[in-house]
Enzyme design. Structure first.
Site, PDB file in Angstrom:
ATOM      1  N   GLU A  26       0.809  -1.209   0.000  1.00 24.56           N
ATOM      2  CA  GLU A  26       0.000   0.000   0.000  1.00 24.56           C
ATOM      3  C   GLU A  26       0.848   1.266   0.000  1.00 24.56           C
ATOM      4  OE1 GLU A  26      -1.882  -0.018   4.135  1.00 24.56           O
ATOM      5  OE2 GLU A  26      -1.696  -2.114   3.579  1.00 24.56           O
ATOM      6  N   CYS A  31       3.612   8.406   0.902  1.00 28.14           N
ATOM      7  CA  CYS A  31       4.175   7.504   1.911  1.00 28.14           C
ATOM      8  C   CYS A  31       4.336   6.141   1.245  1.00 28.14           C
ATOM      9  CB  CYS A  31       3.222   7.422   3.101  1.00 28.14           C
ATOM     10  SG  CYS A  31       3.722   6.223   4.333  1.00 28.14           S
ATOM     11  N   CYS A  75       6.551  -7.017   7.135  1.00 30.04           N
ATOM     12  CA  CYS A  75       7.647  -6.497   7.962  1.00 30.04           C
ATOM     13  C   CYS A  75       7.974  -7.541   9.019  1.00 30.04           C
ATOM     14  CB  CYS A  75       7.199  -5.199   8.635  1.00 30.04           C
ATOM     15  SG  CYS A  75       8.492  -4.413   9.631  1.00 30.04           S
ATOM     16  N   CYS A 122       1.488  -2.272  15.194  1.00 26.03           N
ATOM     17  CA  CYS A 122       1.553  -2.072  13.745  1.00 26.03           C
ATOM     18  C   CYS A 122       0.964  -3.234  12.960  1.00 26.03           C
ATOM     19  CB  CYS A 122       3.011  -1.846  13.349  1.00 26.03           C
ATOM     20  SG  CYS A 122       3.204  -1.471  11.605  1.00 26.03           S
ATOM     21  N   SER A 179      11.916   6.717   8.005  1.00 21.58           N
ATOM     22  CA  SER A 179      11.560   6.373   9.391  1.00 21.58           C
ATOM     23  C   SER A 179      12.060   4.970   9.729  1.00 21.58           C
ATOM     24  CB  SER A 179      10.040   6.442   9.533  1.00 21.58           C
ATOM     25  OG  SER A 179       9.652   6.113  10.839  1.00 21.58           O
ATOM     26  N   LEU A 201      10.399   6.032  18.254  1.00 23.59           N
ATOM     27  CA  LEU A 201      10.920   5.816  19.611  1.00 23.59           C
ATOM     28  C   LEU A 201       9.846   5.196  20.507  1.00 23.59           C
ATOM     29  CD1 LEU A 201      13.537   6.264  21.219  1.00 23.59           C
ATOM     30  CD2 LEU A 201      12.601   8.464  21.971  1.00 23.59           C
ATOM     31  N   CYS A 228      -0.170   2.305   8.722  1.00 19.07           N
ATOM     32  CA  CYS A 228       0.708   1.205   8.318  1.00 19.07           C
ATOM     33  C   CYS A 228       0.088  -0.188   8.192  1.00 19.07           C
ATOM     34  CB  CYS A 228       1.793   1.084   9.374  1.00 19.07           C
ATOM     35  SG  CYS A 228       3.315   1.738   8.842  1.00 19.07           S
TER      36      CYS A 228
HETATM   37  N1  SAH Z   1       9.552   0.522  10.114  1.00 18.92           N
HETATM   38  C1  SAH Z   1       9.640   1.945  10.102  1.00 18.92           C
HETATM   39  C2  SAH Z   1       8.688   2.616   9.148  1.00 18.92           C
HETATM   40  C3  SAH Z   1       7.294   2.092   9.096  1.00 18.92           C
HETATM   41  S1  SAH Z   1       6.256   2.494  10.443  1.00 18.92           S
HETATM   42  C4  SAH Z   1       9.500   2.488  11.499  1.00 18.92           C
HETATM   43  O1  SAH Z   1       9.341   1.706  12.429  1.00 18.92           O
HETATM   44  O2  SAH Z   1       9.623   3.684  11.680  1.00 18.92           O
HETATM   45  C5  SAH Z   1       5.981   4.203  10.272  1.00 18.92           C
HETATM   46  C6  SAH Z   1       5.468   4.866  11.520  1.00 18.92           C
HETATM   47  O3  SAH Z   1       4.105   4.513  11.763  1.00 18.92           O
HETATM   48  C7  SAH Z   1       6.248   4.449  12.744  1.00 18.92           C
HETATM   49  O4  SAH Z   1       6.514   5.524  13.580  1.00 18.92           O
HETATM   50  C8  SAH Z   1       5.287   3.495  13.381  1.00 18.92           C
HETATM   51  O5  SAH Z   1       5.621   3.340  14.707  1.00 18.92           O
HETATM   52  C9  SAH Z   1       3.968   4.158  13.107  1.00 18.92           C
HETATM   53  N2  SAH Z   1       2.814   3.276  13.279  1.00 18.92           N
HETATM   54  C10 SAH Z   1       2.655   2.027  12.861  1.00 18.92           C
HETATM   55  N3  SAH Z   1       1.458   1.538  13.249  1.00 18.92           N
HETATM   56  C11 SAH Z   1       0.841   2.533  13.917  1.00 18.92           C
HETATM   57  C12 SAH Z   1      -0.412   2.640  14.572  1.00 18.92           C
HETATM   58  N4  SAH Z   1      -1.273   1.629  14.624  1.00 18.92           N
HETATM   59  N5  SAH Z   1      -0.708   3.830  15.153  1.00 18.92           N
HETATM   60  C13 SAH Z   1       0.159   4.872  15.095  1.00 18.92           C
HETATM   61  N6  SAH Z   1       1.348   4.818  14.509  1.00 18.92           N
HETATM   62  C14 SAH Z   1       1.699   3.650  13.925  1.00 18.92           C
END
Ligand code: SAH
Length: 357
Positions: free
Chosen positions: A83, A96, A103, A110, A182, A206, A324
């Protein structure tokens, strides 16, 4: 451009042909060799024998009710779906992109990671998302965020090549300062990226100021500690002069109390950074719940009063499952997906026939 010029040379063709082809691909959005009218028939045949143009098929397109967020479900030649999201802002259009099919990082909140990782995407497959999304919205894409499904630093070489291609003057010419990568915090790769001499923004997911809490929601925390991540960030800042962006998804009772805010302030004090608070987007498979609005505001105020640069991420597209991995996951469970039961999806167009799914 360089690769294609070399290929022309090695194949007894004039090097300037490379420029013509690149022009068709990126300036004219022509992705069929047969339609590149200034290319001779014999060269077209050679190109078709040696290359294919990796543009994914649009399977579904969704539009948020506010009409500022689009979500595309794309399919590659091997049948895998991923996506891509486009967000329209006043300052321009942002895409994005996904960097992997699925993953393997296992973050609790996530949806991308629910079925594990299938494979890495190639640099061309990632670029194809930007090209196709740009064509679909009919306006220039000016910003790229690598925040879709996948962990970009777990697919390092392909992602690096993508970054170079998408920012190249010959292709989409998107300034590196308009690109954000990210990561969940793969420390050696952050340092490696710092040494590449790029001007992109690094975002760190983080989500917790300490290892104990972080380990509960992010398995990668068992491998790299928060202090190690902060060290790598310092290295990145020193090398690139770029400000780091920390993402912090607030989940009720998990990481949203004011003690966390205080610890976060201590952790980030003096670092060239910005904190992006994200109300956690609820995913069916886990019990994490969004923090209350007042809690988010208190958390924000605490950071702000203590001099941290902080914003609360505007939620765009939660009505189309734009967080995501949620759309792909729903697609894989196609019964639910067809009914579109969950969030009142607004299906805009379907180019493919249902039977191909
Ligand atoms: N693997 C990378 C990039 C993909 S996730 C990473 O971890 O940064 C991109 C962002 O979306 C990350 O900050 C992740 O923590 C956030 N994210 C994923 N699922 C989410 C959710 N259900 N609610 C809010 N943020 C989410």
């Amino acid at each position: 451009m360089e690769d294609l010029r070399n290929w022309m040379k090695d194949n007894d063709e004039n090097k300037f042909r490379a420029g013509q082809i690149i022009d068709w691909l990126y300036k004219k959005s022509q992705w069929d060799f047969d339609c590149m009218t200034n290319i001779s028939k014999p060269l077209t045949a050679k190109l078709k024998k040696n290359f294919y143009i990796e543009i994914p098929d649009l399977v579904k397109k969704y539009e948020s009710k506010s009409k500022d967020t689009f979500k595309f479900l794309y399919r590659y030649r091997d049948g895998n779906v991923i996506e891509t999201v486009v967000m329209k802002y006043r300052h321009g259009n942002s895409v994005c992109v996904s960097t992997q099919v699925g993953c393997r990082m296992g973050c609790k909140f996530c949806a991308s990671t629910v079925n594990g990782m299938v494979r890495n995407l190639s640099s061309g497959e990632i670029l194809g998302q930007v090209l196709e999304a740009q064509r679909e919205v009919g306006e220039r894409i000016s910003n790229v965020v690598l925040m879709g499904s996948g962990e970009p630093l777990d697919n390092y070489d392909n992602v690096l090549k993508f970054l170079k291609m998408v920012s190249s003057e010959y292709s989409l010419n998107i300034g590196q300062r308009h690109i954000t990568l990210s990561t969940c915090g793969i420390v050696p790769r952050i340092k490696q990226l710092a040494d590449e001499n790029l001007q992109i923004t690094l975002a760190i997911s983080l989500h917790s100021p300490d290892d104990i809490r972080r380990k509960k929601i992010m398995p990668i925390a068992n491998k790299y500690s928060v202090p190690e991540i902060i060290d790598a960030c310092r290295y990145y800042i020193n090398k690139t002069g770029r400000r780091i962006s920390f993402e912090y998804a607030l989940a009720r009772g998990v990481n949203d109390d004011l003690k966390c805010a205080e610890d976060l302030i201590q952790l980030l004090k003096g670092l060239l950074c910005h904190v992006n608070l994200i109300p956690v987007n609820q995913v069916r498979e886990n019990e994490l719940r969004k923090s209350s609005l007042s809690n988010i505001q208190d958390f924000y105020d605490k950071l702000h009063e203590n001099g941290l640069e902080v914003t609360i991420r505007r939620e765009m597209g939660s009505d189309i499952d734009a967080a995501c991995g949620q759309l792909r996951r729903s697609y894989l469970e196609s019964k639910r997906y067809r009914k579109g039961v969950e969030n009142g999806w607004d299906l805009v167009r379907c180019r493919q026939s249902e039977k191909t799914e």
